[in-house]
Scaffold this active site. Structure first.
Site, PDB file in Angstrom:
ATOM      1  N   ARG A 141     -16.430 -10.881 -13.886  1.00 22.25           N
ATOM      2  CA  ARG A 141     -15.563 -10.860 -15.055  1.00 22.25           C
ATOM      3  C   ARG A 141     -15.108 -12.290 -15.338  1.00 22.25           C
ATOM      4  NH1 ARG A 141     -13.792  -6.759 -11.510  1.00 22.25           N
ATOM      5  NH2 ARG A 141     -14.114  -4.630 -12.310  1.00 22.25           N
ATOM      6  N   LYS A 166      -9.440  -7.078 -10.547  1.00 27.44           N
ATOM      7  CA  LYS A 166      -8.837  -6.164 -11.517  1.00 27.44           C
ATOM      8  C   LYS A 166      -8.079  -5.031 -10.838  1.00 27.44           C
ATOM      9  CE  LYS A 166     -10.169  -3.328 -15.519  1.00 27.44           C
ATOM     10  NZ  LYS A 166     -11.293  -2.890 -16.369  1.00 27.44           N
ATOM     11  N   HIS A 241     -17.863 -11.041 -22.196  1.00 22.47           N
ATOM     12  CA  HIS A 241     -17.908  -9.951 -21.222  1.00 22.47           C
ATOM     13  C   HIS A 241     -19.290  -9.314 -21.161  1.00 22.47           C
ATOM     14  CE1 HIS A 241     -16.187  -6.922 -18.570  1.00 22.47           C
ATOM     15  NE2 HIS A 241     -16.740  -5.977 -19.312  1.00 22.47           N
ATOM     16  N   ARG A 244     -21.806  -9.792 -18.387  1.00 23.19           N
ATOM     17  CA  ARG A 244     -21.688  -8.861 -17.252  1.00 23.19           C
ATOM     18  C   ARG A 244     -22.560  -7.628 -17.477  1.00 23.19           C
ATOM     19  NH1 ARG A 244     -18.070  -7.487 -13.017  1.00 23.19           N
ATOM     20  NH2 ARG A 244     -17.163  -5.403 -13.064  1.00 23.19           N
ATOM     21  N   HIS A 275     -16.674  -2.531  -9.075  1.00 19.30           N
ATOM     22  CA  HIS A 275     -16.237  -1.262  -9.658  1.00 19.30           C
ATOM     23  C   HIS A 275     -15.714  -0.347  -8.551  1.00 19.30           C
ATOM     24  CE1 HIS A 275     -19.018  -1.798 -13.385  1.00 19.30           C
ATOM     25  NE2 HIS A 275     -17.808  -2.272 -13.600  1.00 19.30           N
ATOM     26  N   TYR A 284     -22.149   0.692 -18.095  1.00 19.22           N
ATOM     27  CA  TYR A 284     -22.767  -0.611 -18.359  1.00 19.22           C
ATOM     28  C   TYR A 284     -24.253  -0.467 -18.675  1.00 19.22           C
ATOM     29  CZ  TYR A 284     -18.876  -3.629 -16.996  1.00 19.22           C
ATOM     30  OH  TYR A 284     -17.681  -4.308 -16.958  1.00 19.22           O
TER      31      TYR A 284
END
Length: 307
Positions: A141, A166, A241, A244, A275, A284
């Site tokens: 990220r 995150k 982003h 990614r 994740h 994704y």
């Protein structure tokens, strides 16, 4: 200090203890509390929440986000103050869905890299090239990349340590030898900015400070314009982003092309990306036509074999 403002401080202390960062939410809620106080009130009402959320220049999506911050805080306040009004969920409903990932081709990435060479300050272009390159080959990220410190890079073992992510976790990201060499060369480059006292950032601005998230986002938008990259649809525009997303799709595509079982890579990819749930990784991968086509070929082959 007002009761509402103290409650906001306590609210964020509790949520941060649970692992949430909430930097943007805290800033927004502080603005809302100030708005309520200016109205001469000391409690949350639906009327005040909607009035603040829809202030001028707050588009529909942004108004929804602002009201959501207040709604969560109001739910917390309601437990101690029954007079608190929690804004109903049917107000300012968000109609816009998730953005469609902009998957970068090798030519797109080359165009971005070439666009960085136009900066008058050579070191700024060098930093942007290193940042874009690292995001492209690690799937980090952008917030994780600009928070990296010098000690997070282990050149001997070729590992990046991404701390306080995150979800408040830390993970180690193995690097390809070529990437390790590139990062080492970046850190040893001549004529780099003088590092401000106390700044341990791996990526430096031209004045020796840590890169700013907002400045990087603005710079990237200018780079995409300079490189000729255009939006493919109203919901699919080049974003930083999406480097990614591109990394994730490329990883699974390699699994198909190598003839291996790509599904076995999902768990590894999910861990590598940081994740907490593989379901996030599947999102994704959902917008890649080439990936869906290869999956269809694999399915038809397996069904044919079964017949």
């Amino acid at each position: 200090m007002s009761i509402l403002r103290q409650a906001a401080i306590d609210y964020f202390a509790i949520r941060r203890a649970l692992g949430f960062k909430l930097m943007r939410a805290e800033k927004l809620l502080e603005q809302f509390v100030s708005f309520v106080e200016q109205q001469g009130d000391n409690r949350i009402t639906t009327e005040a929440a909607v009035a603040w959320a829809t202030l001028p220049r707050s588009g529909q999506t942004w108004s929804y986000a602002r009201l959501s911050v207040v709604r969560r805080f109001a739910s917390y306040m309601r437990s101690t103050d029954p007079a608190t009004e929690v804004p109903p969920t049917h107000i300012l409903v968000q109609k816009k869905g998730r953005a469609t990932p902009f998957l970068y081709s090798p030519a797109d990435l080359s165009a971005l890299i070439n666009a960085t060479r136009s900066y008058r300050c050579p070191d700024r272009g060098t930093t942007l090239r290193m940042l874009i390159g690292l995001l492209s080959v690690t799937g980090m990220r952008i917030g994780e990349a600009i928070r990296l410190n010098l000690e997070d890079f282990d050149s001997g073992n070729g590992i990046l340590t991404i701390a306080n992510t995150k979800f408040g976790k830390t993970r180690e990201v193995p690097l390809h030898p070529t990437t390790t060499t590139a990062v080492s060369a970046y850190l040893e480059r001549p004529h780099q900015p003088i590092r401000r006292k106390g700044t341990r950032a791996l990526f430096l601005s031209t004045i020796g400070t840590r890169l700013s998230y907002n400045c990087v986002q603005q710079t990237f938008r200018r780079l995409t314009a300079a490189s000729g990259l255009k939006s493919r649809t109203t919901s699919c525009r080049p974003r930083i982003h999406d480097l990614r997303h591109t990394f994730a799709v490329a990883t699974i595509l390699d699994g198909y092309r190598d003839g291996n079982e790509p599904g076995n890579r999902i768990a590894l990819l999910s861990t590598y990306l940081g994740h907490v749930d593989p379901a996030s990784t599947y999102w994704y991968l959902s917008a890649a036509p080439e990936l869906l086509a290869l999956a269809n070929v694999r399915l038809e082959r397996d069904l044919g074999g079964a017949a």
